[in-house]
Design a protein around this motif. Structure first.
Motif, PDB file in Angstrom:
ATOM      1  N   SER A 108       0.824  -1.204   0.000  1.00 24.67           N
ATOM      2  CA  SER A 108       0.000   0.000   0.000  1.00 24.67           C
ATOM      3  C   SER A 108       0.857   1.252   0.000  1.00 24.67           C
ATOM      4  N   ARG A 131       0.087   5.759   0.358  1.00 24.01           N
ATOM      5  CA  ARG A 131      -0.845   6.857   0.511  1.00 24.01           C
ATOM      6  C   ARG A 131      -0.222   8.111  -0.081  1.00 24.01           C
ATOM      7  N   ARG A 162      -9.799  -0.914  -4.716  1.00 28.23           N
ATOM      8  CA  ARG A 162      -8.413  -0.894  -4.251  1.00 28.23           C
ATOM      9  C   ARG A 162      -7.940   0.495  -3.827  1.00 28.23           C
ATOM     10  N   GLN A 212      -5.393   6.791  -1.198  1.00 26.45           N
ATOM     11  CA  GLN A 212      -4.967   5.576  -0.526  1.00 26.45           C
ATOM     12  C   GLN A 212      -5.001   4.441  -1.530  1.00 26.45           C
ATOM     13  N   MET A 213      -3.874   3.799  -1.729  1.00 19.64           N
ATOM     14  CA  MET A 213      -3.756   2.728  -2.703  1.00 19.64           C
ATOM     15  C   MET A 213      -3.394   1.439  -1.984  1.00 19.64           C
ATOM     16  N   ASP A 214      -4.259   0.461  -2.102  1.00 19.00           N
ATOM     17  CA  ASP A 214      -4.056  -0.842  -1.483  1.00 19.00           C
ATOM     18  C   ASP A 214      -3.999  -1.915  -2.557  1.00 19.00           C
ATOM     19  N   SER A 215      -3.487  -3.067  -2.175  1.00 15.08           N
ATOM     20  CA  SER A 215      -3.390  -4.210  -3.090  1.00 15.08           C
ATOM     21  C   SER A 215      -2.741  -3.820  -4.406  1.00 15.08           C
ATOM     22  N   LEU A 216      -1.635  -3.130  -4.306  1.00 13.63           N
ATOM     23  CA  LEU A 216      -0.966  -2.616  -5.496  1.00 13.63           C
ATOM     24  C   LEU A 216      -0.427  -3.744  -6.372  1.00 13.63           C
TER      25      LEU A 216
END
Length: 122
Positions: free
Chosen positions: A17, A19, A66, A81-85
Motif C-alpha cells: 500500500s 498513501r 483498491r 490511498q492505494m491498497d493491493s498494489l
C-alpha cells in the motif's frame, strides 16, 4: 499562482500500500474538484480518481475496490490511498485541480502537480 504538490510515492512490493497526498497552495478561496491521474511509460494518461466537493468519488475501473480518494477541505488537500498494489500500477501519479477560485475572485483552470513516482515490484 495556485500550485499543487504531490508526495508519498515510492517503491513497494506487489500487494502493498501507499498513501499519496496532494496539497494545493496559493491564494485559494475554493476548489470544486480534485483528481488523480497516472501515466505509465508508453501508455496514455488515465483517470485514477475524481472527487468534487460534497460529491461521491469516481474511480477508474482498475482502481475500484483498491484505491480511495479523500479530501481535507480545510487544507485544500487530496489523498489517494492505494491498497493491493499491482506491478501494472507502476506510473507517475499526478494531482489535478480543474477549477480553482482564488481569494481575489479569479479563476485558474487545469492546475497540475509535477507528479510522484509509484513503482510496484513483482
Amino acid at each position: 499562482q495556485v500550485h499543487l504538490v504531490e508526495s508519498g510515492g515510492g517503491l513497494v512490493q506487489a500487494g502493498g500500500s501507499l498513501r499519496l497526498s496532494c496539497e494545493a497552495t496559493g491564494p485559494i478561496s475554493s476548489i470544486n474538484t480534485m483528481a488523480w491521474y497516472r501515466q505509465a511509460p508508453g501508455k496514455q494518461r488515465e483517470s485514477v480518481a475524481i472527487m468534487a466537493s460534497g460529491g461521491t468519488p469516481s474511480y477508474g475501473e482498475f482502481a475500484k475496490g483498491r484505491f480511495t480518494i479523500s479530501r481535507d477541505r480545510s487544507k485544500n488537500t487530496a489523498y489517494l490511498q492505494m491498497d493491493s498494489l499491482k506491478p501494472e500500477d507502476t506510473a507517475v501519479y499526478y494531482c489535478n485541480a480543474p477549477w480553482v477560485v482564488t481569494t481575489s475572485g479569479k479563476i485558474e483552470h487545469d492546475t497540475w502537480g509535477q507528479g510522484t513516482q509509484v513503482t510496484v515490484s513483482s
